[in-house]
Scaffold this motif. Structure first.
Motif, PDB file in Angstrom:
ATOM      1  N   SER A 197      -0.805  -4.287  -6.294  1.00 55.64           N
ATOM      2  CA  SER A 197      -0.052  -3.061  -6.008  1.00 55.64           C
ATOM      3  C   SER A 197      -0.936  -1.851  -6.261  1.00 55.64           C
ATOM      4  CB  SER A 197       1.197  -3.027  -6.876  1.00 55.64           C
ATOM      5  OG  SER A 197       0.833  -2.825  -8.218  1.00 55.64           O
TER       6      SER A 197
ATOM      7  N   GLU B 265      -5.060   1.116  -5.815  1.00 52.00           N
ATOM      8  CA  GLU B 265      -5.655   2.368  -6.285  1.00 52.00           C
ATOM      9  C   GLU B 265      -7.016   2.578  -5.610  1.00 52.00           C
ATOM     10  OE1 GLU B 265      -6.021   1.964 -10.470  1.00 52.00           O
ATOM     11  OE2 GLU B 265      -6.628   4.044 -10.806  1.00 52.00           O
TER      12      GLU B 265
ATOM     13  N   PRO C  74      -0.576   7.686   1.194  1.00 55.07           N
ATOM     14  CA  PRO C  74      -1.445   6.766   0.459  1.00 55.07           C
ATOM     15  C   PRO C  74      -2.495   6.131   1.374  1.00 55.07           C
ATOM     16  CG  PRO C  74       0.678   5.727   0.907  1.00 55.07           C
ATOM     17  CD  PRO C  74       0.748   7.107   1.485  1.00 55.07           C
TER      18      PRO C  74
ATOM     19  N   LEU D  87       1.067  -6.058   1.988  1.00 55.50           N
ATOM     20  CA  LEU D  87       1.548  -5.655   3.317  1.00 55.50           C
ATOM     21  C   LEU D  87       0.415  -5.704   4.338  1.00 55.50           C
ATOM     22  CD1 LEU D  87       3.599  -2.334   3.405  1.00 55.50           C
ATOM     23  CD2 LEU D  87       4.183  -4.512   4.448  1.00 55.50           C
ATOM     24  N   ASN D  88      -0.799  -5.573   3.842  1.00 55.38           N
ATOM     25  CA  ASN D  88      -1.991  -5.468   4.690  1.00 55.38           C
ATOM     26  C   ASN D  88      -2.188  -6.750   5.516  1.00 55.38           C
ATOM     27  OD1 ASN D  88      -4.952  -5.892   5.195  1.00 55.38           O
ATOM     28  ND2 ASN D  88      -4.981  -3.788   4.451  1.00 55.38           N
TER      29      ASN D  88
ATOM     30  N   CYS E 289       7.415  -5.726  -0.124  1.00 57.30           N
ATOM     31  CA  CYS E 289       6.060  -5.587  -0.682  1.00 57.30           C
ATOM     32  C   CYS E 289       5.908  -4.290  -1.467  1.00 57.30           C
ATOM     33  CB  CYS E 289       5.011  -5.635   0.427  1.00 57.30           C
ATOM     34  SG  CYS E 289       4.800  -7.280   1.124  1.00 57.30           S
TER      35      CYS E 289
HETATM   36  O1  KG4 Z   1       3.759  -2.029  -4.935  1.00 55.44           O
HETATM   37  P1  KG4 Z   1       3.606  -0.615  -4.586  1.00 55.44           P
HETATM   38  O2  KG4 Z   1       4.611   0.010  -3.662  1.00 55.44           O
HETATM   39  O3  KG4 Z   1       3.593   0.323  -5.830  1.00 55.44           O
HETATM   40  C1  KG4 Z   1       3.110  -0.009  -7.094  1.00 55.44           C
HETATM   41  O4  KG4 Z   1       3.825  -0.680  -7.853  1.00 55.44           O
HETATM   42  O5  KG4 Z   1       1.962   0.414  -7.356  1.00 55.44           O
HETATM   43  O6  KG4 Z   1       2.144  -0.458  -3.971  1.00 55.44           O
HETATM   44  C2  KG4 Z   1       1.654   0.743  -3.469  1.00 55.44           C
HETATM   45  C3  KG4 Z   1       0.189   0.522  -3.113  1.00 55.44           C
HETATM   46  C4  KG4 Z   1      -0.550   1.799  -2.742  1.00 55.44           C
HETATM   47  O7  KG4 Z   1      -1.776   1.832  -3.447  1.00 55.44           O
HETATM   48  C5  KG4 Z   1      -0.772   1.646  -1.243  1.00 55.44           C
HETATM   49  O8  KG4 Z   1      -1.952   2.294  -0.778  1.00 55.44           O
HETATM   50  C6  KG4 Z   1      -0.891   0.150  -1.104  1.00 55.44           C
HETATM   51  O9  KG4 Z   1       0.095  -0.363  -1.973  1.00 55.44           O
HETATM   52  N1  KG4 Z   1      -0.624  -0.287   0.277  1.00 55.44           N
HETATM   53  C7  KG4 Z   1      -1.545  -0.864   1.064  1.00 55.44           C
HETATM   54  C8  KG4 Z   1      -0.914  -1.064   2.323  1.00 55.44           C
HETATM   55  N2  KG4 Z   1       0.371  -0.591   2.247  1.00 55.44           N
HETATM   56  C9  KG4 Z   1       0.528  -0.119   0.988  1.00 55.44           C
HETATM   57  N3  KG4 Z   1      -2.804  -1.238   0.817  1.00 55.44           N
HETATM   58  C10 KG4 Z   1      -3.486  -1.802   1.837  1.00 55.44           C
HETATM   59  N4  KG4 Z   1      -2.973  -2.005   3.065  1.00 55.44           N
HETATM   60  C11 KG4 Z   1      -1.702  -1.655   3.362  1.00 55.44           C
HETATM   61  N5  KG4 Z   1      -1.192  -1.846   4.570  1.00 55.44           N
END
Ligand code: KG4
Ligand code: ZN
Length: 338
Positions: A145, A173, A187, A278-279, A305
């Motif tokens: 995450s 991050e 993000p 999600l990627n 996700c």
């Molecule tokens: O799980 P989450 O919603 O929040 C936390 O608990 O941190 O994750 C958010 C993170 C962000 O850093 C965002 O850039 C990343 O997930 N993220 C991705 C994608 N969609 C969201 N990273 C890579 N590819 C993606 N498609």
């Protein structure tokens, strides 16, 4: 109250910049039934600042929450009286944000005389791939995450062993910081994925850190610095090529360490959860490698996700059905560990 075999939970997630409420009906050893799941994202409010501003986040949570609770009850076709238990994320996350959701859930529990369940946000992510399954079997769970990158051996719900985590930046991050360096909006994760589609992942040979031996910890700060140096040396470097090469380096490390952990623990299943899962490149790389190794793969559904309350409801419900309830005077913990 805590001896129910079937229960309906209303759970709140407010650990960072998403306010979310979900209602879930569950029964031991049966797939849970998600009755409502609503999320109010604050991404647009924070984007102008290039990252999450805690003060804006907590204020938005308190403004959004009431409406989301009403909307979730309406979608589920229920009233408050139909809810058996209330749950909320108690950590990890931003203190001022956690307080809003947990206080609201406790207040509803208190007024209705129903039990309250405290949920660890990371456990929510970890169990999210299993919401519609009958059981959570022994496996390796990778949480990727924005705040965490963690490899867990899961024996059963509530029974985990941490095998590895990041020594510096979390994978999400790193995506967000590299996105910023490349001038992409916050993000960075989804933006890098988009840019990488038109880039060459072999254009730059970025480092894959801590791959030696049986190491299961992660480190992404060297990779982030390598991207920075590349940009300083060649400011005209193609954003798409850097994005694709960076993404490939992250993916290689995530896949290799998860497979290594599965082999070391003789696990036949890997689960993937958290925003980075999600990627599509991440999903495809895991699918291919797991196929090759004869290991099953469980990936959280895309809407589960990124942060949501369905995963908090599910983790809370399993905790409740196993006979646990939590005190109303329990505190939030911004650094809560799993
Ligand atoms: O799980 P989450 O919603 O929040 C936390 O608990 O941190 O994750 C958010 C993170 C962000 O850093 C965002 O850039 C990343 O997930 N993220 C991705 C994608 N969609 C969201 N990273 C890579 N590819 C993606 N498609
Ligand atoms: Zn999260």
């Amino acid at each position: 109250m805590n001896h129910l075999a079937v229960a309906v939970i209303l759970a709140i997630e407010s650990s960072c910049d998403e306010t979310a409420v979900a209602i879930l009906r569950g029964e031991l050893n049966q797939p849970a039934e998600l009755l409502a799941s609503v999320v109010a994202s604050q991404i647009e409010e924070h984007r102008v600042h290039g990252g999450v501003v805690p003060e804006i986040a907590s204020r938005s949570h308190s403004l959004n929450l009431n409406g989301l609770v009403e909307k979730s009850l309406e979608i589920a076709g229920m009233g408050m009286a139909n809810i058996d238990v209330f749950g909320a994320t108690m950590g990890p996350g931003l203190a001022s944000s956690l307080l809003v959701g947990s206080t609201a859930a406790k207040a509803m529990a208190c007024v209705s005389g129903k039990p309250f369940i405290a949920v660890n946000h990371l456990e929510g992510h970890l169990l999210s791939p299993f919401i519609d399954r009958t059981a959570v079997p022994h496996h390796i769970g990778l949480i990727v995450s924005g705040g965490h990158t963690q490899l867990m051996e899961v024996f059963s719900p509530g029974n985990y062993q941490k095998l590895g985590s990041t020594r510096d930046d979390a994978a999400g991050e790193a995506f967000d910081k590299v996105g910023k360096m490349l001038g992409l909006p916050y993000p960075g994760g989804p933006e890098i994925e988009k840019a990488a589609r038109n880039g060459n992942s072999l254009a730059y040979d970025f480092p894959r850190s801590m791959m030696q031996g049986g190491e299961l910890d992660f480190s992404f700060s060297g990779l982030k610095t390598a991207v920075l140096y590349t940009l300083q040396k060649d400011p005209s470097a193609k954003v798409e090529d850097i994005a694709a090469s960076f993404q490939a380096a992250v993916v290689d490390v995530l896949v290799e360490k998860s497979i290594r952990a599965a082999k070391a623990t003789k696990s036949r299943l890997i689960s993937l959860s958290g925003g980075v899962s999600l990627n599509r490149t991440v999903r495809e790389a895991f699918t291919q490698r797991c196929n090759k190794e004869g290991i099953d793969l469980a990936i959280a559904k895309s809407e589960l996700c990124t942060d949501n309350a369905a995963m908090i409801a599910f983790a809370g419900l399993l905790r409740f059905l196993s006979g646990k309830i939590d005190p109303l005077d329990g505190d939030i913990d911004p650094n809560l560990k799993l």
